[in-house]
Design a protein around this motif. Structure first.
Motif, PDB file in Angstrom:
ATOM      1  N   ASN A   1     -13.189  -7.595   2.484  1.00 22.68           N
ATOM      2  CA  ASN A   1     -12.580  -6.780   3.548  1.00 22.68           C
ATOM      3  C   ASN A   1     -13.123  -5.158   3.285  1.00 22.68           C
ATOM      4  O   ASN A   1     -13.243  -4.796   1.967  1.00 22.68           O
ATOM      5  CB  ASN A   1     -11.058  -6.634   3.563  1.00 22.68           C
ATOM      6  CG  ASN A   1     -10.567  -7.947   4.166  1.00 22.68           C
ATOM      7  OD1 ASN A   1     -11.282  -8.715   4.741  1.00 22.68           O
ATOM      8  ND2 ASN A   1      -9.216  -8.111   4.121  1.00 22.68           N
TER       9      ASN A   1
ATOM     10  N   TYR B   1       0.891  -1.260   0.058  1.00 24.12           N
ATOM     11  CA  TYR B   1       0.099   0.072  -0.134  1.00 24.12           C
ATOM     12  C   TYR B   1       0.963   1.302  -0.038  1.00 24.12           C
ATOM     13  O   TYR B   1       1.985   1.280   0.594  1.00 24.12           O
ATOM     14  CB  TYR B   1      -1.018  -0.089   1.101  1.00 24.12           C
ATOM     15  CG  TYR B   1      -1.749  -1.343   1.463  1.00 24.12           C
ATOM     16  CD1 TYR B   1      -2.556  -1.749   0.515  1.00 24.12           C
ATOM     17  CD2 TYR B   1      -1.769  -1.866   2.808  1.00 24.12           C
ATOM     18  CE1 TYR B   1      -3.154  -2.930   0.621  1.00 24.12           C
ATOM     19  CE2 TYR B   1      -2.472  -2.977   2.971  1.00 24.12           C
ATOM     20  CZ  TYR B   1      -3.373  -3.445   1.762  1.00 24.12           C
ATOM     21  OH  TYR B   1      -4.194  -4.607   1.961  1.00 24.12           O
TER      22      TYR B   1
ATOM     23  N   TYR C   1      -7.742 -14.485   3.436  1.00 23.95           N
ATOM     24  CA  TYR C   1      -8.670 -13.749   4.059  1.00 23.95           C
ATOM     25  C   TYR C   1      -9.808 -15.105   4.233  1.00 23.95           C
ATOM     26  O   TYR C   1     -10.650 -14.808   5.128  1.00 23.95           O
ATOM     27  CB  TYR C   1      -9.248 -12.735   3.298  1.00 23.95           C
ATOM     28  CG  TYR C   1      -8.268 -11.622   2.754  1.00 23.95           C
ATOM     29  CD1 TYR C   1      -7.198 -11.413   3.761  1.00 23.95           C
ATOM     30  CD2 TYR C   1      -8.539 -10.630   1.867  1.00 23.95           C
ATOM     31  CE1 TYR C   1      -6.397 -10.382   3.576  1.00 23.95           C
ATOM     32  CE2 TYR C   1      -7.699  -9.541   1.650  1.00 23.95           C
ATOM     33  CZ  TYR C   1      -6.560  -9.512   2.460  1.00 23.95           C
ATOM     34  OH  TYR C   1      -5.510  -8.344   2.215  1.00 23.95           O
TER      35      TYR C   1
ATOM     36  N   ARG D   1      -8.885  -4.790  10.280  1.00 29.53           N
ATOM     37  CA  ARG D   1     -10.092  -4.937   8.959  1.00 29.53           C
ATOM     38  C   ARG D   1     -11.059  -5.797   9.354  1.00 29.53           C
ATOM     39  O   ARG D   1     -10.931  -6.675   9.949  1.00 29.53           O
ATOM     40  CB  ARG D   1      -9.249  -5.031   7.769  1.00 29.53           C
ATOM     41  CG  ARG D   1      -8.549  -6.649   7.876  1.00 29.53           C
ATOM     42  CD  ARG D   1      -7.002  -6.669   8.201  1.00 29.53           C
ATOM     43  NE  ARG D   1      -6.211  -5.801   7.245  1.00 29.53           N
ATOM     44  CZ  ARG D   1      -5.880  -5.960   6.102  1.00 29.53           C
ATOM     45  NH1 ARG D   1      -6.029  -7.059   5.438  1.00 29.53           N
ATOM     46  NH2 ARG D   1      -5.266  -5.086   5.375  1.00 29.53           N
TER      47      ARG D   1
ATOM     48  N   TYR E   1     -12.305  -2.270   3.471  1.00 30.38           N
ATOM     49  CA  TYR E   1     -11.512  -1.223   2.854  1.00 30.38           C
ATOM     50  C   TYR E   1     -11.563  -1.420   1.592  1.00 30.38           C
ATOM     51  O   TYR E   1     -11.376  -0.125   0.783  1.00 30.38           O
ATOM     52  CB  TYR E   1      -9.978  -1.059   3.255  1.00 30.38           C
ATOM     53  CG  TYR E   1      -9.178  -2.479   3.211  1.00 30.38           C
ATOM     54  CD1 TYR E   1      -8.552  -2.694   2.174  1.00 30.38           C
ATOM     55  CD2 TYR E   1      -9.225  -3.329   4.497  1.00 30.38           C
ATOM     56  CE1 TYR E   1      -7.819  -3.902   2.075  1.00 30.38           C
ATOM     57  CE2 TYR E   1      -8.444  -4.538   4.267  1.00 30.38           C
ATOM     58  CZ  TYR E   1      -7.705  -4.646   3.024  1.00 30.38           C
ATOM     59  OH  TYR E   1      -7.190  -6.034   3.005  1.00 30.38           O
ATOM     60  N   TYR E   2     -11.756  -2.423   0.700  1.00 31.63           N
ATOM     61  CA  TYR E   2     -11.857  -2.560  -0.600  1.00 31.63           C
ATOM     62  C   TYR E   2     -13.232  -1.688  -1.110  1.00 31.63           C
ATOM     63  O   TYR E   2     -12.948  -0.898  -2.128  1.00 31.63           O
ATOM     64  CB  TYR E   2     -11.992  -3.721  -1.151  1.00 31.63           C
ATOM     65  CG  TYR E   2     -10.849  -4.509  -0.766  1.00 31.63           C
ATOM     66  CD1 TYR E   2      -9.624  -4.218  -1.551  1.00 31.63           C
ATOM     67  CD2 TYR E   2     -10.622  -5.620  -0.111  1.00 31.63           C
ATOM     68  CE1 TYR E   2      -8.325  -4.776  -1.465  1.00 31.63           C
ATOM     69  CE2 TYR E   2      -9.255  -6.178   0.337  1.00 31.63           C
ATOM     70  CZ  TYR E   2      -8.265  -5.872  -0.403  1.00 31.63           C
ATOM     71  OH  TYR E   2      -7.037  -6.507  -0.537  1.00 31.63           O
TER      72      TYR E   2
END
Ligand code: FE
Length: 343
Positions: free
Chosen positions: A222, A38, A168, A128, A224-225
């Motif tokens: 997740n 990131y 995940y 997350r 934040y996507y």
């Protein structure tokens, strides 16, 4: 996956990139093997360098490559700190004996007990949530209030999912094994699998886009996507977000599955003190305030305010299980996914 000569070449190249000594002999740097890619992390490392004078040298790779590399390098490794998303990934590196247990008053005070390895092999620095995304014109929010709902006949041929080889997904199922047992986890995975409209493919973001495009009605990703699409400069990304809703599942039950991004000091760190210094920096006021809005993750420290978009949603109930359960049940989760045909 790799052939041996390619790996040998890659290791040789890294020895140059992450050299042991600066020309002056002064070791004013720290080497990080990072599976997080990131832009926010780079900004953070630069801020650390500005605050401390310690240069952060990053070797990027995916979690599996990092593990293999650390294993191959053994005590000759130049890696001091490992940074990765998902406790399942960090647990695998710990389980291979490649991390050392560390504790400091700052880490103890900053990171809630539930969000770190019980032995101190790794420490969370962001959180997350694994949320449900649904298409607003086809699904009422109350129909997707639980992960269980996605396994019911209501969603026959209406579910898209990422591959079960992704950590995940493994962690999500591992958390269910921990709370409800393997039989329950198998029944759930089989139920969701029966609802697939296509074989698993693509990233978390691809699942959201498939739901928005009308290929399916719901998925898991997740959080934040979803927010990254919302904050994208590309108007087509923002159109995707307008078509879908986001739910924190299991609010009336066990709470939403929560995972971490975390860091751990390598077993053979040559610059252990610097590595700990960087790990403490990651949970400092400055880093937490800088990092969480950029990446739209939740701060690890409860007293730090989340990014404005997240803060608007308010607090949500988080699943409360020991983090190492995600590692302990990982192999069984993989077996269950295999058994039910969730590839
Ligand atoms: Fe991610």
């Amino acid at each position: 996956m790799f052939n041996l000569s390619r790996r040998a070449f890659a290791l040789g190249a890294s020895a140059t990139a992450l050299s042991a000594c600066t020309p002056g002999g002064e070791e004013n740097f720290v080497n990080v093997y990072s599976a997080r890619h990131y832009d926010a992390d780079r900004l953070l490392y630069n801020a650390f360098t500005e605050a401390t004078g310690v240069e952060v040298r990053v070797l990027p790779a995916n979690a599996e490559q990092l593990l293999e590399r650390l294993r191959a390098e053994g005590d000759a490794t130049e890696a001091d700190l490992v940074v990765a998303a998902d406790a399942g990934n960090l647990w695998r590196i710990k389980d291979a004996g490649l991390l050392q247990n560390v504790t400091t008053p700052a880490l103890e005070a900053g990171v809630p007990a539930r969000l770190r390895d019980p032995d101190g092999a790794f420490w969370g620095f962001t959180k997350r949530a694994r949320v449900i995304i649904y298409r607003k014109d086809a699904v009422r929010p109350e129909e997707v209030a639980t992960y269980d709902a996605l396994a019911t006949p209501r969603f026959r041929n209406q579910i898209v999912m990422r591959s079960s080889t992704n950590t995940y997904q493994l962690s999500t199922l591992a958390s269910r094994i921990e709370r409800l047992g393997a039989e329950n986890a198998r029944a759930w995975a089989a139920g969701v699998r029966a609802n697939f409209v296509r074989d698993p493919q693509g990233s978390d973001t691809d699942q959201i886009k498939a739901v928005a495009a009308g290929e399916a009605q719901a998925t898991i990703c997740n959080h934040y996507y979803f927010f990254r699409l919302m904050q994208s400069q590309d108007p087509t990304d923002r159109e995707v977000v307008e078509k879908v809703g986001m739910i924190f599942p299991d609010q009336a039950g066990a709470g939403t599955h929560v995972n971490i991004s975390g860091a751990g000091v390598t077993a053979h760190a040559k610059r252990r003190d610097r590595a700990i210094q960087l790990m403490e920096y990651l949970i400092s006021d400055e880093a937490q305030t800088l990092l969480t809005p950029l990446n739209v993750e939740y701060p690890i420290r409860p007293e730090i305010a989340p990014a404005p978009g997240l803060a608007e949603l308010g607090a949500f109930k988080e699943e409360d299980i020991p983090l190492d359960a995600l590692g302990r049940h990982q192999a069984e989760a993989a077996r269950i996914f295999e058994e039910v045909g969730w590839r």
